[in-house]
Design an enzyme around this catalytic site. Structure first.
Site, PDB file in Angstrom:
ATOM      1  N   LYS A 201       0.668  -1.118  -0.415  1.00 18.78           N
ATOM      2  CA  LYS A 201      -0.153   0.421   0.441  1.00 18.78           C
ATOM      3  C   LYS A 201       1.121   0.939   0.259  1.00 18.78           C
ATOM      4  O   LYS A 201       1.196   1.690   1.044  1.00 18.78           O
ATOM      5  CB  LYS A 201      -1.147   0.082   1.231  1.00 18.78           C
ATOM      6  CG  LYS A 201      -2.003   1.286   1.289  1.00 18.78           C
ATOM      7  CD  LYS A 201      -2.571   1.343   2.411  1.00 18.78           C
ATOM      8  CE  LYS A 201      -3.946   2.533   2.676  1.00 18.78           C
ATOM      9  NZ  LYS A 201      -4.653   2.182   3.297  1.00 18.78           N
ATOM     10  N   ARG A 223       0.547  10.156   6.485  1.00 22.97           N
ATOM     11  CA  ARG A 223       1.216   9.002   6.387  1.00 22.97           C
ATOM     12  C   ARG A 223       2.768   7.858   5.422  1.00 22.97           C
ATOM     13  O   ARG A 223       2.947   6.819   5.335  1.00 22.97           O
ATOM     14  CB  ARG A 223      -0.148   7.616   6.245  1.00 22.97           C
ATOM     15  CG  ARG A 223      -0.954   7.480   6.984  1.00 22.97           C
ATOM     16  CD  ARG A 223      -2.572   7.689   6.449  1.00 22.97           C
ATOM     17  NE  ARG A 223      -3.834   8.069   7.471  1.00 22.97           N
ATOM     18  CZ  ARG A 223      -5.132   8.412   6.570  1.00 22.97           C
ATOM     19  NH1 ARG A 223      -4.653   7.898   4.980  1.00 22.97           N
ATOM     20  NH2 ARG A 223      -5.786   8.633   7.518  1.00 22.97           N
ATOM     21  N   LYS A 254      -2.321  -1.165  -3.493  1.00 23.46           N
ATOM     22  CA  LYS A 254      -3.209   0.187  -3.604  1.00 23.46           C
ATOM     23  C   LYS A 254      -2.129   0.775  -3.764  1.00 23.46           C
ATOM     24  O   LYS A 254      -1.336   0.981  -3.166  1.00 23.46           O
ATOM     25  CB  LYS A 254      -4.230  -0.241  -2.291  1.00 23.46           C
ATOM     26  CG  LYS A 254      -4.691   0.750  -1.830  1.00 23.46           C
ATOM     27  CD  LYS A 254      -5.132   1.096  -0.748  1.00 23.46           C
ATOM     28  CE  LYS A 254      -6.437   1.835  -0.676  1.00 23.46           C
ATOM     29  NZ  LYS A 254      -7.196   1.873   0.855  1.00 23.46           N
ATOM     30  N   SER A 280      -9.763   5.607  -5.147  1.00 15.78           N
ATOM     31  CA  SER A 280     -11.040   6.568  -5.653  1.00 15.78           C
ATOM     32  C   SER A 280      -9.968   7.802  -6.206  1.00 15.78           C
ATOM     33  O   SER A 280     -10.961   7.823  -7.405  1.00 15.78           O
ATOM     34  CB  SER A 280     -11.068   6.919  -4.282  1.00 15.78           C
ATOM     35  OG  SER A 280      -9.883   8.340  -3.361  1.00 15.78           O
TER      36      SER A 280
END
Length: 329
Positions: A201, A223, A254, A280
């Site tokens: 990710k 993050r 992802k 998204s």
């Protein structure tokens, strides 16, 4: 006698010929549809940056799930918006948490037995600070404490499995979380619950609309200290290898389209089920082009999904799942 040149067009002349020799298949059963569950009744609140995607109360989510089952989708990936948040993210493992309630309700519906119910395991939607783990201070600054975060993450996974999750999917990117979750599941009698690890990710600009959908934007910093650097392919392979060694049964990549090379490298190296999450921002980008008439919606949507299958994804998490299933019918 002259050697004839290669006529590749011979097998492209008709739809039937093209279908016969097509190398990559896309089916509704390979698509996973994300749902964002929220408190209330009769709630169907469209997400402004993701046209056609909604925050859904449980009654509305059940209707979406029933349509997903009728369309032959492979499953649902569930996220939750709690009524309240706190510093620890305790709503993530609450027995009456919004996703726990949703899982219990969906499991009671016999019409949904064809769907695999996947529960996201993370704290960011439930913490008041929006980070994916427990905070601690170093030199007066707040940081996410990796090892302390493993305890609530494992507790969350067990709670979701008890509520009915067929698969738990840790997306937090804390080191060692797969091992902690596996131990906790086994100790609670859930040794048959699979773990789908977001093994690779990446810290990505393409998550923006999701943070509106899940109300999960960090209240400070970012993050990048725990999600992966987008420049690193070899590190992604180490992340995957580590999660598999800790007990992951499946892996998820992802984002998807900007990282198709990572999907391909993982497919070539690891003999486990591999999924891709068309996130998204990828969805919003395409929808914006569709609304402006810049791209043909159905063709572009299906082409983006076939590309991920061709890269090596066995299944795809996508907000296009229902539309794609209708197009494939």
């Amino acid at each position: 006698m002259d050697t004839p040149f290669l006529r590749m067009r011979r097998l492209r002349q008709t739809p039937a010929l093209r279908s016969l020799v097509r190398e990559t298949a896309l089916a509704p059963s390979q698509l996973i549809y994300p749902l964002f569950l929220c408190p209330g009744e009769g709630v169907r609140r469209e997400i402004s940056s993701m046209p056609g995607v909604f925050n859904l109360s449980l009654d509305e989510a059940e209707k979406e799930a029933e349509e997903a089952a009728r369309l032959g989708l492979g499953g649902l990936l569930l996220f939750g918006l709690p009524e309240s948040k706190d510093e620890q993210g305790s709503g993530a493992w609450a027995e009456d948490g919004i996703v726990q309630q949703g899982l219990t309700r969906l499991k009671r519906n016999r019409a949904l037995r064809s769907l695999v119910l996947i529960a996201d395991v993370c704290l960011c939607e439930y913490t008041s600070h929006g980070h994916c783990g427990v905070l601690h201070a170093i030199d007066g600054e707040q940081h996410v404490h990796n090892d302390l975060s493993l305890i609530p993450l494992a507790r969350t996974a067990v709670s979701l499995a008890r509520a009915g999750a067929d698969i738990v999917a840790p997306s937090d990117m804390m080191d060692g979380r797969v091992a902690a979750i596996r131990r906790a599941l086994d100790a609670s009698g859930r040794e048959n619950t699979p773990i789908l690890s977001y093994a690779a990710k990446f810290a990505s600009a393409f998550y923006g609309p999701f943070r509106e959908a899940a109300d999960s934007a960090p209240q400070f910093g970012d993050r990048r200290a725990y999600q992966m650097d987008g420049a690193n392919l070899l590190e992604a392979m180490r992340e995957i290898e580590g999660d598999l060694a800790e007990g992951a049964d499946m892996i998820l990549m992802k984002p998807a389209m900007p990282y198709a090379d990572v999907i391909r490298a993982a497919r070539d190296r690891f003999d486990v089920p591999i999924g891709a999450y068309q996130v998204s921002g990828e969805y919003a980008m395409l929808k914006a082009a569709f609304e402006r008439g810049w791209l043909e919606p159905e063709r572009a949507m299906l082409e983006s999904l076939v590309g991920l299958r061709r890269a090596g994804a066995g299944f795809i998490v996508t907000y296009f799942a229902k539309d794609a299933a209708k197009a494939l019918a």
